[in-house]
Design an enzyme around this catalytic site. Structure first.
Site, PDB file in Angstrom:
ATOM      1  N   SER A 280     -35.546 -79.153-116.791  1.00 58.29           N
ATOM      2  CA  SER A 280     -34.890 -77.885-116.509  1.00 58.29           C
ATOM      3  C   SER A 280     -33.519 -78.044-115.827  1.00 58.29           C
ATOM      4  CB  SER A 280     -35.794 -77.041-115.613  1.00 58.29           C
ATOM      5  OG  SER A 280     -35.970 -77.665-114.356  1.00 58.29           O
TER       6      SER A 280
ATOM      7  N   SER B 240     -38.034 -82.774-114.806  1.00 62.23           N
ATOM      8  CA  SER B 240     -36.819 -81.943-114.907  1.00 62.23           C
ATOM      9  C   SER B 240     -35.530 -82.567-114.395  1.00 62.23           C
ATOM     10  CB  SER B 240     -37.043 -80.615-114.177  1.00 62.23           C
ATOM     11  OG  SER B 240     -37.844 -79.785-114.961  1.00 62.23           O
TER      12      SER B 240
ATOM     13  N   LYS C 140     -28.270 -77.605-108.189  1.00 57.78           N
ATOM     14  CA  LYS C 140     -29.053 -76.765-109.111  1.00 57.78           C
ATOM     15  C   LYS C 140     -29.256 -75.393-108.482  1.00 57.78           C
ATOM     16  CE  LYS C 140     -33.406 -77.065-111.739  1.00 57.78           C
ATOM     17  NZ  LYS C 140     -34.572 -77.914-112.056  1.00 57.78           N
TER      18      LYS C 140
END
Lengths: 82, 478
Positions: B150, B174, B75
């Site tokens: 997210s 997330s 990420k």
């Protein structure tokens, strides 16, 4: 009720330029959603503990690394316009 | 057998080289990423260099780690030395960390092949990946739908097989929610089990680095590789020695499962029906299922918003454009430079959360909001202690709904506010939790089942997940 003046004060505290009208609507909506009714809860002291370990002094990041992402630097310092 | 172990054995037997494996994934990424938007940065050169090192190790007969040569993704809020890490925000465009996050450092040392950095909601604030400055990641099951957030890009990459595994971050769901939306496994570890060093902070007391993979065994292999004490993270737990892989195949007969009614009732009918069907599978495996009530799980949502935004308003104060990050072009004073930079460079969602956090911490409102939320958090932790004295694990839906259509959530404030209702409690109490695919709705979108365990019981929730995965069968049978 959050007022326009409150929004201005919060924006100054947060050092943030915002659309004040939009933020006024948003904060007033959230204010009611975030109300927590605590009347039924037992809030006796539950013995708060700190999970942090003790600090130890270790070597720092090299100065050139620390400055490598700055827009302006000079003589080993971050440089800003007066 | 997990995919990672299979590929590891193929590498050892020289049936495939690390370079061939890496090149096949890079080709796939180049081909499919334009439609899926999972990666915001592909690190082809770095990937091929690592693959080359692994191939030389194999040729030399050197010991190979299970993750050596395995293509993976990170990420975009996990710091990578020398590789841009922007949190998918305009303010950090061009920012190149000078150190590695511990999680990435551990994987890099084992020879994992980094394919690139994945898309995410700006500063991990959102549940659809649509607040990314690069635009939303698409759900590989149906590109008209969001990947979730997210860590949307990390989930898309894994579910579309554009990476064998990925790391994401989970502050309120997330990792688990996008895993649920895309149909892969997502593990949020116990707070303190995996180092946060080098994870760009959103809400430090809630943030965790989590694992996404295509099956439970791979998830366990990666978790065992990245977890454990790290002196660079002051909240890392010194006495935790993880070893989850060995427990995966244990019988779960006799395990007690608690199902909190409040979270089940929040779910859409299709989600609820699939969850109940999954609970029957657990009963067939010899588990005891009991429904119980825990009203504080619903109150956890406002408490989460208050605490997360308060910490975000403090953490994001560092973006002043002096030491790193972009700067507004024109200004007349230092104060204006900071205000204008932040106003121009932060997206709308980030600005809202900073303002909300500033509000709940401000004079006159601190006791009304922040102090209450913190005390409620303590109550929740105490309640979980009692619950886990009775049950081995809890099972809930991961998300009350399946994936939203692209753009849908912007017009549905209620759905947006409630998106994390099933996941935030694990963050507030620091518990480990995992999302696993348990079927598909009428639209063909995956439904996630969440298993929550007591602190440091990753072994047990992965064991429970693995046994469900076997009982559930392959994807074609779902």
């Amino acid at each position: 009720m959050i007022t326009e003046n409150d929004v201005k004060r919060l924006a100054t505290l947060a050092k943030l330029e915002v659309d004040e009208k939009e933020m006024l609507i948003y904060l007033n909506e959230m204010q009611s959603k975030l109300m927590i009714d605590c009347s039924d809860y037992d809030f006796a002291d539950r013995g708060v503990f700190c999970p942090l370990r003790e600090d130890k002094v270790l070597p720092s990041m090299p100065r050139e690394d620390a400055l490598s992402n700055a827009i302006h630097s000079e003589n080993g310092f971050f440089k800003l316009r007066k | 057998m997990g995919k990672i172990l299979k590929l590891h054995q193929m590498l050892l037997r020289k049936e495939i080289s690390a370079k061939e494996l890496t090149e096949s994934y890079i080709a796939k990424v180049n081909n499919e990423n334009p439609a899926l938007n999972a990666y915001v940065r592909v690190t082809e050169e770095k990937a091929l260099t690592t693959a080359d090192i692994i191939d030389r190790k194999i040729a030399g007969g050197l010991t190979l780690d299970l993750l050596s040569g395995i293509p993976m993704a990170l990420k975009d809020n996990i710091s990578t030395k020398g590789i841009e890490t922007s949190c998918c925000s305009k303010i950090l465009e061009g920012y190149v960390p000078v150190y590695d996050a511990t999680t990435w450092h551990r994987l890099d040392e084992k020879g994992a092949v980094l394919l690139g950095k994945t898309n995410m909601d700006e500063f991990a604030m959102g549940c659809t990946c649509e607040t990314s400055v690069f635009g939303a990641s698409r759900n590989p099951q149906n590109t008209g739908f969001v990947a979730g957030g997210s860590s949307g890009g990390s989930a898309t990459a894994v579910a579309a097989d554009l990476a064998l595994f990925s790391l994401g971050s989970d502050t309120g769901g997330s990792v688990r929610q996008p895993a649920s939306f895309c149909g892969c496994v997502g593990l949020k570890p116990t707070y303190g089990a995996v180092s946060r060093y080098g994870l760009i902070a959103y809400a430090s007391s809630l943030d965790t680095v989590g694992v996404m993979a295509q099956n439970v065994e791979d998830t366990a292999v990666v978790f065992d590789s990245i977890s454990g004490f790290d002196p660079m993270d002051s909240t890392s737990q010194a006495d935790y020695v993880p070893c989850t892989v060995d427990s995966l195949e244990k019988s779960i007969k006799g395990r007690k499962i608690g199902v909190p009614k409040e979270l089940l009732e929040k779910a859409d009918p299709e989600v609820k029906a699939l969850l109940l069907k999954s609970l029957e599978k657990y009963e067939n495996l010899g588990c005891f299922v009991e429904f119980f009530s825990m009203p504080n799980l619903i109150t956890a949502l406002p408490a989460y918003y208050i605490i997360a935004c308060a910490e975000a308003s403090s953490n994001l104060g560092r973006y002043d454009s002096v030491r790193f990050g972009n700067r507004a072009e024109s200004f007349e004073s230092i104060h204006q430079m900071i205000c204008k930079t932040r106003g121009e460079m932060f997206g709308n969602e980030v600005k809202k959360r900073i303002m909300l956090g500033t509000f709940v911490l401000s004079d006159g409102y601190y006791d009304k909001y922040y102090a209450k939320a913190q005390r409620l958090r303590q109550c929740l932790m105490a309640e979980f202690e009692k619950v886990f004295a009775k049950y081995d694990v809890l099972i809930t839906p991961t998300s009350p709904k399946t994936a939203f259509k692209i753009g849908q959530i912007q017009n549905d404030k209620e759905a947006s506010f409630n998106a994390d209702v099933c996941t935030v409690c694990a963050n507030l109490a620091g518990l480990p939790a995992l999302s696993l695919d348990c079927g598909k709705d009428e639209k063909g979108l995956p439904v996630g089942l969440q298993i929550i365990g007591n602190r440091f019981r990753e072994s047990l929730i992965l064991n429970m997940a693995r046994q469900f995965e076997i009982a559930r069968g392959t994807e074609s049978e779902l």
